[in-house]
Design a protein around this motif. Structure first.
Motif, mmCIF file in Angstrom:
data_model
loop_
_atom_site.group_PDB
_atom_site.id
_atom_site.type_symbol
_atom_site.label_atom_id
_atom_site.label_comp_id
_atom_site.label_asym_id
_atom_site.label_seq_id
_atom_site.Cartn_x
_atom_site.Cartn_y
_atom_site.Cartn_z
ATOM 1 N N ALA A 1 48.547 34.134 51.751
ATOM 2 C CA ALA A 1 49.059 32.766 51.781
ATOM 3 C C ALA A 1 50.489 32.739 52.284
ATOM 4 O O ALA A 1 50.895 31.821 53.008
ATOM 5 C CB ALA A 1 48.978 32.161 50.378
ATOM 6 N N GLU A 2 51.288 33.775 51.937
ATOM 7 C CA GLU A 2 52.661 33.812 52.418
ATOM 8 C C GLU A 2 52.721 34.043 53.923
ATOM 9 O O GLU A 2 53.534 33.445 54.629
ATOM 10 C CB GLU A 2 53.426 34.922 51.688
ATOM 11 C CG GLU A 2 53.636 34.633 50.198
ATOM 12 C CD GLU A 2 54.318 35.799 49.504
ATOM 13 O OE1 GLU A 2 54.533 36.827 50.187
ATOM 14 O OE2 GLU A 2 54.622 35.683 48.314
ATOM 15 N N GLU A 3 51.825 34.894 54.445
ATOM 16 C CA GLU A 3 51.840 35.182 55.866
ATOM 17 C C GLU A 3 51.233 34.072 56.704
ATOM 18 O O GLU A 3 51.434 34.006 57.905
ATOM 19 C CB GLU A 3 51.083 36.497 56.150
ATOM 20 C CG GLU A 3 51.807 37.720 55.621
ATOM 21 C CD GLU A 3 51.128 38.996 56.068
ATOM 22 O OE1 GLU A 3 50.009 38.878 56.619
ATOM 23 O OE2 GLU A 3 51.701 40.072 55.879
ATOM 24 N N SER A 4 50.462 33.214 56.090
ATOM 25 C CA SER A 4 49.824 32.146 56.848
ATOM 26 C C SER A 4 50.835 31.140 57.374
ATOM 27 O O SER A 4 50.544 30.371 58.282
ATOM 28 C CB SER A 4 48.797 31.426 55.965
ATOM 29 O OG SER A 4 49.444 30.830 54.842
ATOM 30 N N GLY A 5 52.057 31.124 56.800
ATOM 31 C CA GLY A 5 53.054 30.191 57.264
ATOM 32 C C GLY A 5 53.548 30.502 58.660
ATOM 33 O O GLY A 5 54.137 29.648 59.308
ATOM 34 N N GLY A 6 53.318 31.689 59.177
ATOM 35 C CA GLY A 6 53.749 32.045 60.528
ATOM 36 C C GLY A 6 54.199 33.485 60.593
ATOM 37 O O GLY A 6 54.948 33.949 59.724
ATOM 38 N N GLU A 7 53.745 34.210 61.623
ATOM 39 C CA GLU A 7 54.101 35.616 61.790
ATOM 40 C C GLU A 7 55.321 35.718 62.679
ATOM 41 O O GLU A 7 55.454 35.005 63.677
ATOM 42 C CB GLU A 7 52.924 36.377 62.406
ATOM 43 C CG GLU A 7 53.143 37.866 62.467
ATOM 44 C CD GLU A 7 51.912 38.593 62.957
ATOM 45 O OE1 GLU A 7 51.962 39.827 63.041
ATOM 46 O OE2 GLU A 7 50.929 37.904 63.250
ATOM 47 N N LYS A 8 56.210 36.624 62.339
ATOM 48 C CA LYS A 8 57.442 36.780 63.077
ATOM 49 C C LYS A 8 57.523 38.177 63.681
ATOM 50 O O LYS A 8 56.913 39.126 63.185
ATOM 51 C CB LYS A 8 58.646 36.544 62.166
ATOM 52 C CG LYS A 8 58.780 35.112 61.666
ATOM 53 C CD LYS A 8 60.058 34.929 60.872
ATOM 54 C CE LYS A 8 60.215 33.494 60.409
ATOM 55 N NZ LYS A 8 61.475 33.269 59.666
ATOM 56 N N MET A 9 58.295 38.263 64.758
ATOM 57 C CA MET A 9 58.546 39.542 65.397
ATOM 58 C C MET A 9 59.473 40.368 64.508
ATOM 59 O O MET A 9 60.506 39.874 64.044
ATOM 60 C CB MET A 9 59.160 39.301 66.773
ATOM 61 C CG MET A 9 59.392 40.540 67.579
ATOM 62 S SD MET A 9 59.829 40.151 69.292
ATOM 63 C CE MET A 9 61.148 38.965 69.065
ATOM 64 N N LYS A 10 59.136 41.630 64.298
ATOM 65 C CA LYS A 10 59.923 42.462 63.387
ATOM 66 C C LYS A 10 60.093 43.858 63.983
ATOM 67 O O LYS A 10 59.299 44.308 64.824
ATOM 68 C CB LYS A 10 59.250 42.564 62.024
ATOM 69 C CG LYS A 10 57.843 43.149 62.060
ATOM 70 C CD LYS A 10 57.225 43.175 60.675
ATOM 71 C CE LYS A 10 55.813 43.745 60.727
ATOM 72 N NZ LYS A 10 55.184 43.773 59.380
ATOM 73 N N VAL B 1 60.508 31.115 71.420
ATOM 74 C CA VAL B 1 59.799 30.837 70.175
ATOM 75 C C VAL B 1 60.179 31.844 69.089
ATOM 76 O O VAL B 1 60.071 31.534 67.896
ATOM 77 C CB VAL B 1 58.283 30.848 70.410
ATOM 78 C CG1 VAL B 1 57.873 29.709 71.327
ATOM 79 C CG2 VAL B 1 57.825 32.188 70.993
ATOM 80 N N GLN B 2 60.598 33.034 69.458
ATOM 81 C CA GLN B 2 61.025 34.056 68.508
ATOM 82 C C GLN B 2 62.174 34.833 69.122
ATOM 83 O O GLN B 2 62.247 35.024 70.348
ATOM 84 C CB GLN B 2 59.883 35.025 68.171
ATOM 85 C CG GLN B 2 58.742 34.410 67.387
ATOM 86 C CD GLN B 2 59.095 34.228 65.913
ATOM 87 O OE1 GLN B 2 60.015 34.863 65.398
ATOM 88 N NE2 GLN B 2 58.375 33.359 65.235
ATOM 89 N N SER B 3 63.057 35.331 68.267
ATOM 90 C CA SER B 3 64.161 36.161 68.748
ATOM 91 C C SER B 3 64.683 37.026 67.608
ATOM 92 O O SER B 3 64.633 36.629 66.445
ATOM 93 C CB SER B 3 65.299 35.301 69.318
ATOM 94 O OG SER B 3 65.865 34.497 68.303
ATOM 95 N N VAL B 4 65.135 38.210 67.965
ATOM 96 C CA VAL B 4 65.757 39.135 67.013
ATOM 97 C C VAL B 4 67.013 39.684 67.659
ATOM 98 O O VAL B 4 67.138 39.731 68.891
ATOM 99 C CB VAL B 4 64.810 40.286 66.619
ATOM 100 C CG1 VAL B 4 63.628 39.777 65.810
ATOM 101 C CG2 VAL B 4 64.337 41.031 67.850
ATOM 102 N N ASP C 1 50.449 38.974 66.511
ATOM 103 C CA ASP C 1 49.549 38.042 67.210
ATOM 104 C C ASP C 1 50.297 37.019 68.046
ATOM 105 O O ASP C 1 49.670 36.102 68.604
ATOM 106 C CB ASP C 1 48.676 37.312 66.188
ATOM 107 C CG ASP C 1 47.732 38.268 65.468
ATOM 108 O OD1 ASP C 1 47.423 39.326 66.065
ATOM 109 O OD2 ASP C 1 47.328 37.965 64.325
ATOM 110 N N LEU C 2 51.602 37.135 68.165
ATOM 111 C CA LEU C 2 52.344 36.159 68.955
ATOM 112 C C LEU C 2 51.979 36.219 70.434
ATOM 113 O O LEU C 2 52.080 35.209 71.141
ATOM 114 C CB LEU C 2 53.852 36.381 68.786
ATOM 115 C CG LEU C 2 54.416 36.085 67.387
ATOM 116 C CD1 LEU C 2 55.891 36.453 67.337
ATOM 117 C CD2 LEU C 2 54.226 34.620 67.028
ATOM 118 N N SER C 3 51.583 37.390 70.908
ATOM 119 C CA SER C 3 51.209 37.521 72.320
ATOM 120 C C SER C 3 49.704 37.560 72.537
ATOM 121 O O SER C 3 49.264 37.811 73.663
ATOM 122 C CB SER C 3 51.829 38.793 72.906
ATOM 123 O OG SER C 3 51.276 39.942 72.281
#
Length: 615
Positions: A235-244, A556-559, A593-595
C-alpha cells in the motif's frame, strides 16, 4: 694240353661256384637259374655265357648291395657268371658262334635314406577311456558324503571371505596412511613463503578467486523482512515508485582524483559496465588513462582494469565480441583491450598523419556480425573507418570542412551518432554548437563529406552529446537529442539521408527545447524500451528522468549527486541507469517501472511529436 684245359675248366667252375654262392647270399634263390650244360663245353661259349651272366649278376648284386648298404667290391672274372641268375645267350650274327660282351665299369655312390614315420591315428575305445585293470564303477568307500561336500564348500567360502576381508583391511590401512600423510602440515621456510607470496601466479589466483567469492556473497536480500506486513508495504509503494540509488562503484586505486569520461553497458553480460577515466594530476607515475570494467555483483573493486598512455575520452564494448573493449584517447589513438589479456592494449593505432592526431570524442561500431567497422571522429574534423583486427591504418578517411567558417574551414567534432539501420550517413555535433549531416559515400544529389547547407543550428555553445532514438519503432528512428553547454537540451528530427542536399544554406529548427537546467548539460540518452522517456545529466549533479507523454517542460523524476555528472548509459532492459561523476564515482540508479511502456504510450508519443511539428 688236355691237362691244361682241364685245369682251366676246373678253375672256371670254382670261380663260377663262388659267384653263385655270393648271388644266393644277396638275392636269394628267386633269381637263380639252373646251371647251363654249356658251362663246361666249348671255351668260347663258356666265356660268352660267363660274360652274359656276369653282366646281370653284377647288376643285381650291385642293386642289392646298394639297398643293404654293402656294395659289391669283389672283382669278377669272365666266365664266372654262367649260372648266377639264369644264363642268357645271344646268338652271334654269323650263326653258331657267340660273341662275348665288354666288362662294365663300376662306381661307388653315396645315398642318404630318410625314414618318415607314418601319421599316428588315434582311436578311442572303451579300454582307453577306463582305467586299466579297474572296475568302471568307483568303490562306494571312496565316495564323499553330503556332509563332507558341504564342509569342503564351507571351508572354501570361509577362505574366500577371509582373503577378501584381509584385502579390505589392507586397503583401509593404506588409505588411512595416505590420509595421515596428506593431513600432515608441511612447514614452509621463510624463503619459500616469501617466494610464493611474491609470485605473480599466486597474486592472480587470489585476485580471481576472491572476486568469485565476493560475487557469490553479494546477495541483495532483506533477511529481516516481516511477511505479515506485506499488505501495508504494498500500500505504501502504490503511491508511486521513485528512482533510487542502487549501488555505486569507487576504488581509490582506480578512480582517485579522476573523472568519469564515458560509460557503456555490455550487451552480452548485463551485469558489466565499463567506465573510462582521465589522468590523475596528483600521481604522475600512474597510467594517464584508466578503463575499469565494473560488475554489479562485485561492488568493492572492478572486474578488470586496463591502462592507456593518455586520457580515455570514449569507451565501448564491441557489439560483436564481448571480450573486446574499444577506447578513444586524448592523444588521438584508438585502443583495443581484451579481457582475456593483460592490462595493456592488445592493439592501438599509430600516431601518424594517416590517422588521428587530435582528441577523439566520438566512437561508434556499426554494421553486422560478419561485416562491421569502427567509425571514429576527432576534433580536427577527420573521420576514419577502421577494421578492429587491423588498426595500422584506416580503411577510409573523410576530412570534414566548412568553407564558410571565418578562421578555419575545419569542423571540430565533439559528438557523433548513427540512426538505426543506417551505416552510410550520420550526424555530428561540433564545438561551434551546430550539428551537420555527413555522408560516407557519394550518392545521388550529395557528395561524400559534410553537408554544409543543411545545418541543425540552435545551440550557442559546444554540443556535448548527440543521441538518436533507439529502434523501438520506425516512426521515431529519425529523432535525436543534443545537449550543450548553453544549459539546454534540444529535440530534432533528422533530414532523410536519401534526400538530395540543399543548394542554398538552410537551418533546420529543433522540435522542442528543454531548458529546465541550471548548469551545463553534459549528456542525454533515450530509454531503450520506452518511446517517450529519456534521461539527462548536468553540471549540478542532477540526474533527471523525462517523460514527454506526461510533461514537456519538467522532468518526472530527478536525483542529485555530490558532483557533476558527465555521462549516462542505460542497460539493455531499461531498468537501470549508470551515471559517471566528476568525482570518479559510477552511480547505478534503479528506475523500476518508470521506463516500462504502456500499450498506449507509442500512439500518444506519436501525437506529441505531431503537435511539436505543428507549432
Amino acid at each position: 694240353m688236355q691237362t691244361h684245359d682241364q685245369s682251366a675248366a676246373t678253375g672256371s667252375k670254382t670261380n663260377s661256384q663262388d659267384i653263385d654262392d655270393l648271388v644266393d647270399s644277396l638275392v636269394g634263390d628267386r633269381v637263380r637259374a639252373p646251371a647251363s650244360p654249356l658251362s663246361t663245353g666249348t671255351p668260347g661259349m663258356s666265356r660268352e655265357a660267363s660274360g652274359i651272366g656276369r653282366d646281370r649278376s653284377i647288376s643285381v648284386a650291385t642293386s642289392a648291395g646298394t639297398q643293404l648298404g654293402s656294395p659289391v667290391s669283389r672283382a669278377m672274372t669272365p666266365g664266372t657268371l654262367s649260372s648266377a641268375i639264369g644264363s642268357t645267350f645271344a646268338p652271334a650274327p654269323g650263326g653258331s658262334t657267340f660273341v662275348s660282351r665288354t666288362l662294365p665299369e663300376f662306381k661307388t655312390c653315396d645315398f642318404v635314406i630318410f625314414d618318415f614315420p607314418p601319421k599316428e591315428k588315434v582311436v578311442y575305445n572303451k579300454e582307453v577311456q577306463t582305467a586299466d585293470g579297474g572296475s568302471s564303477m568307483p568303490d562306494a568307500s571312496s565316495l564323499l558324503t553330503e556332509e563332507e561336500i558341504e564342509r569342503r564348500v564351507r571351508e572354501l567360502r570361509e577362505g574366500d571371505e577371509r582373503a577378501r576381508a584381509a584385502k579390505e583391511e589392507e586397503r583401509a590401512r593404506r588409505e588411512a596412511e595416505a590420509k595421515a600423510r596428506e593431513s600432515e602440515i608441511k612447514r614452509l621456510t621463510d624463503e619459500q613463503r616469501a617466494s610464493i607470496l611474491e609470485s605473480s601466479d599466486f597474486a592472480a589466483f587470489v585476485d580471481q578467486k576472491s572476486r568469485v567469492m565476493e560475487r557469490a556473497l553479494d546477495e541483495d536480500y532483506d533477511f529481516m523482512v516481516d511477511y505479515t506486513l506485506a499488505a501495508t508495504h504494498e500500500a505504501e509503494e502504490s503511491g508511486g515508485e521513485k528512482m533510487k540509488l542502487a549501488l555505486s562503484f569507487q576504488d581509490d586505486k582506480v578512480s582517485r582524483n579522476r573523472s568519469v569520461m564515458d560509460l557503456a553497458w555490455s550487451n552480452r553480460f548485463p551485469e558489466l559496465v565499463v567506465a573510462a577515466y582521465n589522468r590523475n594530476p596528483m600521481a604522475p607515475n600512474e597510467p594517464d588513462g584508466i578503463v575499469a570494467v565494473w560488475n554489479t555483483h562485485l561492488r568493492e573493486r572492478p572486474e578488470f582494469v586496463f591502462h592507456a598512455p593518455s586520457d580515455v575520452l570514449r569507451v565501448s564494448f564491441s557489439d560483436f565480441n564481448p571480450n573486446i573493449v574499444v577506447g578513444g584517447a586524448y592523444s588521438g589513438q584508438i585502443l583495443l583491450w581484451d579481457t582475456r589479456a593483460k592490462a595493456q592494449p592488445v592493439l592501438k593505432t599509430p600516431l601518424t598523419a594517416g590517422g588521428h592526431t587530435h582528441p577523439i570524442y566520438s566512437l561508434k561500431v556499426v554494421g553486422s556480425t560478419n561485416a562491421h567497422q569502427l567509425i571514429s571522429a576527432s576534433t580536427d574534423g577527420l573521420v576514419c573507418s577502421w577494421q578492429l583486427d587491423m588498426l595500422a591504418q584506416p580503411q577510409e578517411t573523410i576530412e570534414l570542412t566548412h568553407p564558410t567558417h571565418l578562421r578555419t574551414d575545419e569542423v571540430s567534432v565533439t559528438s557523433m551518432d548513427f540512426a538505426d539501420n543506417e551505416t552510410t550517413a550520420f550526424v555530428v555535433g561540433t564545438a561551434e554548437g551546430v550539428a551537420y549531416q555527413v555522408n560516407r559515400y557519394d550518392r545521388a544529389g550529395s557528395k561524400a563529406g559534410l553537408n554544409g547547407f543543411d545545418s541543425y543550428r540552435a545551440h550557442t555553445a559546444p554540443i556535448n552529446s548527440l543521441n538518436f532514438h533507439p529502434p523501438i519503432a520506425s516512426d521515431f528512428a529519425d529523432l535525436f537529442l543534443t545537449t550543450s553547454s548553453d544549459w539546454t537540451t534540444r529535440l530534432w528530427r533528422a533530414r532523410p539521408a536519401a534526400k538530395p542536399a540543399s543548394t542554398i544554406p538552410s537551418d533546420i529548427r529543433p522540435l522542442h527545447v528543454f531548458d529546465a537546467f541550471e548548469d551545463y548539460v553534459y549528456d542525454a540518452r533515450w530509454s531503450p524500451v520506452h518511446p517517450s522517456v529519456f534521461a539527462s545529466a548536468d553540471g549540478t549533479g542532477r540526474l533527471a528522468l523525462w517523460n514527454l507523454n506526461q510533461d514537456m517542460e519538467l522532468p518526472v523524476q530527478s536525483v542529485n549527486s555530490p558532483r557533476a555528472l558527465n555521462k549516462l548509459a542505460w542497460d539493455r532492459p531499461g531498468r537501470r541507469i549508470a551515471a559517471g561523476g566528476a568525482d570518479g564515482v559510477v552511480y547505478i540508479y534503479d528506475v523500476g517501472d518508470l521506463s516500462v511502456p504502456r500499450p498506449e504510450d507509442h500512439a500518444q508519443f506519436a501525437r506529441t511529436i505531431g503537435e511539436m511539428q505543428a507549432v
